[in-house]
Design a protein around this motif. Structure first.
Motif, PDB file in Angstrom:
ATOM      1  N   GLU A  52     113.011   7.007 -20.031  1.00  0.00           N
ATOM      2  CA  GLU A  52     114.403   7.222 -20.450  1.00  0.00           C
ATOM      3  C   GLU A  52     115.470   7.444 -19.625  1.00  0.00           C
ATOM      4  N   ALA A  53     115.369   8.171 -18.361  1.00  0.00           N
ATOM      5  CA  ALA A  53     116.119   8.215 -17.489  1.00  0.00           C
ATOM      6  C   ALA A  53     116.630   7.167 -16.810  1.00  0.00           C
ATOM      7  N   LEU A  54     115.548   6.270 -16.375  1.00  0.00           N
ATOM      8  CA  LEU A  54     116.010   4.785 -16.032  1.00  0.00           C
ATOM      9  C   LEU A  54     116.672   4.148 -16.882  1.00  0.00           C
ATOM     10  N   ASP A  55     116.400   3.882 -18.066  1.00  0.00           N
ATOM     11  CA  ASP A  55     117.019   3.200 -18.874  1.00  0.00           C
ATOM     12  C   ASP A  55     118.442   3.732 -19.292  1.00  0.00           C
ATOM     13  N   ALA A  56     118.771   5.070 -19.070  1.00  0.00           N
ATOM     14  CA  ALA A  56     120.153   5.656 -19.581  1.00  0.00           C
ATOM     15  C   ALA A  56     121.008   5.226 -18.010  1.00  0.00           C
ATOM     16  N   VAL A  57     120.326   5.383 -17.051  1.00  0.00           N
ATOM     17  CA  VAL A  57     121.093   5.003 -15.765  1.00  0.00           C
ATOM     18  C   VAL A  57     121.280   3.598 -15.537  1.00  0.00           C
ATOM     19  N   GLN A  58     120.530   2.550 -15.932  1.00  0.00           N
ATOM     20  CA  GLN A  58     120.701   1.348 -16.095  1.00  0.00           C
ATOM     21  C   GLN A  58     121.719   0.962 -16.962  1.00  0.00           C
ATOM     22  N   ARG A  59     121.776   1.400 -18.198  1.00  0.00           N
ATOM     23  CA  ARG A  59     122.753   1.121 -19.128  1.00  0.00           C
ATOM     24  C   ARG A  59     124.325   1.600 -18.571  1.00  0.00           C
ATOM     25  N   LEU A  60     124.299   2.691 -18.069  1.00  0.00           N
ATOM     26  CA  LEU A  60     125.508   3.275 -17.487  1.00  0.00           C
ATOM     27  C   LEU A  60     126.056   2.274 -16.323  1.00  0.00           C
ATOM     28  N   GLN A  61     125.076   1.657 -15.281  1.00  0.00           N
ATOM     29  CA  GLN A  61     125.511   0.779 -14.437  1.00  0.00           C
ATOM     30  C   GLN A  61     126.037  -0.396 -15.102  1.00  0.00           C
ATOM     31  N   GLU A  62     125.367  -0.919 -16.137  1.00  0.00           N
ATOM     32  CA  GLU A  62     125.906  -2.247 -16.632  1.00  0.00           C
ATOM     33  C   GLU A  62     127.219  -1.768 -17.409  1.00  0.00           C
ATOM     34  N   LYS A  63     127.442  -0.665 -17.989  1.00  0.00           N
ATOM     35  CA  LYS A  63     128.819  -0.614 -18.442  1.00  0.00           C
ATOM     36  C   LYS A  63     129.713  -0.282 -17.436  1.00  0.00           C
ATOM     37  N   ALA A  64     129.479   0.089 -16.219  1.00  0.00           N
ATOM     38  CA  ALA A  64     130.316   0.200 -15.026  1.00  0.00           C
ATOM     39  C   ALA A  64     130.886  -1.012 -14.714  1.00  0.00           C
ATOM     40  N   LEU A  65     129.923  -1.872 -14.413  1.00  0.00           N
ATOM     41  CA  LEU A  65     130.005  -3.219 -13.909  1.00  0.00           C
ATOM     42  C   LEU A  65     130.983  -4.038 -15.030  1.00  0.00           C
ATOM     43  N   ARG A  66     130.742  -3.936 -16.265  1.00  0.00           N
ATOM     44  CA  ARG A  66     131.489  -4.669 -17.372  1.00  0.00           C
ATOM     45  C   ARG A  66     133.005  -4.118 -17.132  1.00  0.00           C
ATOM     46  N   GLY A  67     133.083  -2.858 -16.931  1.00  0.00           N
ATOM     47  CA  GLY A  67     134.307  -2.276 -16.535  1.00  0.00           C
ATOM     48  C   GLY A  67     135.271  -2.874 -15.579  1.00  0.00           C
ATOM     49  N   THR A  68     134.428  -2.759 -14.547  1.00  0.00           N
ATOM     50  CA  THR A  68     135.221  -3.354 -13.312  1.00  0.00           C
ATOM     51  C   THR A  68     135.580  -4.962 -13.515  1.00  0.00           C
ATOM     52  N   SER A  69     134.586  -5.649 -14.122  1.00  0.00           N
ATOM     53  CA  SER A  69     134.874  -6.996 -13.986  1.00  0.00           C
ATOM     54  C   SER A  69     136.019  -7.113 -15.116  1.00  0.00           C
ATOM     55  N   GLN A  70     136.110  -6.401 -16.247  1.00  0.00           N
ATOM     56  CA  GLN A  70     137.494  -6.570 -16.911  1.00  0.00           C
ATOM     57  C   GLN A  70     138.523  -6.197 -16.435  1.00  0.00           C
ATOM     58  N   GLN A  71     138.428  -5.168 -15.423  1.00  0.00           N
ATOM     59  CA  GLN A  71     139.614  -4.719 -14.783  1.00  0.00           C
ATOM     60  C   GLN A  71     140.013  -5.987 -13.840  1.00  0.00           C
ATOM     61  N   THR A  72     139.131  -6.566 -13.166  1.00  0.00           N
ATOM     62  CA  THR A  72     139.432  -7.558 -12.220  1.00  0.00           C
ATOM     63  C   THR A  72     139.889  -8.799 -12.907  1.00  0.00           C
ATOM     64  N   ALA A  73     139.362  -9.032 -14.052  1.00  0.00           N
ATOM     65  CA  ALA A  73     139.946 -10.293 -14.849  1.00  0.00           C
ATOM     66  C   ALA A  73     141.369 -10.204 -15.514  1.00  0.00           C
ATOM     67  N   ALA A  74     141.762  -8.732 -15.689  1.00  0.00           N
ATOM     68  CA  ALA A  74     143.083  -8.627 -16.204  1.00  0.00           C
ATOM     69  C   ALA A  74     144.334  -8.743 -15.168  1.00  0.00           C
TER      70      ALA A  74
END
Length: 74
Positions: A52-74
């Motif tokens: 559960e800890a690994l899954d939660a951290v992985q999802r947090l990393q994916e969310k952060a990467l999506r946010g960074t990608s969206q900021q870069t695209a804007a």
């Protein structure tokens, strides 16, 4: 001899930059060690099962990467 792909080249560039610049090195180390520290915190201090800890951290990393990608695209 196999040529490195773009991902590998970027990683090598980051490693080289981190050798020459302390700030880049510290940020790189923080990013690299951060997920492990968070997983250990969740497991050791909050009683989360490892999967559960690994899954939660992985999802947090994916969310952060999506946010960074969206900021870069804007």
């Amino acid at each position: 001899m196999e040529h490195p792909n773009a991902h590998q080249l970027r990683s090598l560039r980051l490693d080289a930059l981190a050798r020459d610049h302390r700030v880049v090195s510290d940020l790189n180390d923080g990013i690299a060690n951060g997920p492990d520290a968070l997983v250990m915190e969740l497991m050791d201090n909050h009683g989360w099962p490892a999967h559960e800890a690994l899954d939660a951290v992985q999802r947090l990393q994916e969310k952060a990467l999506r946010g960074t990608s969206q900021q870069t695209a804007a």
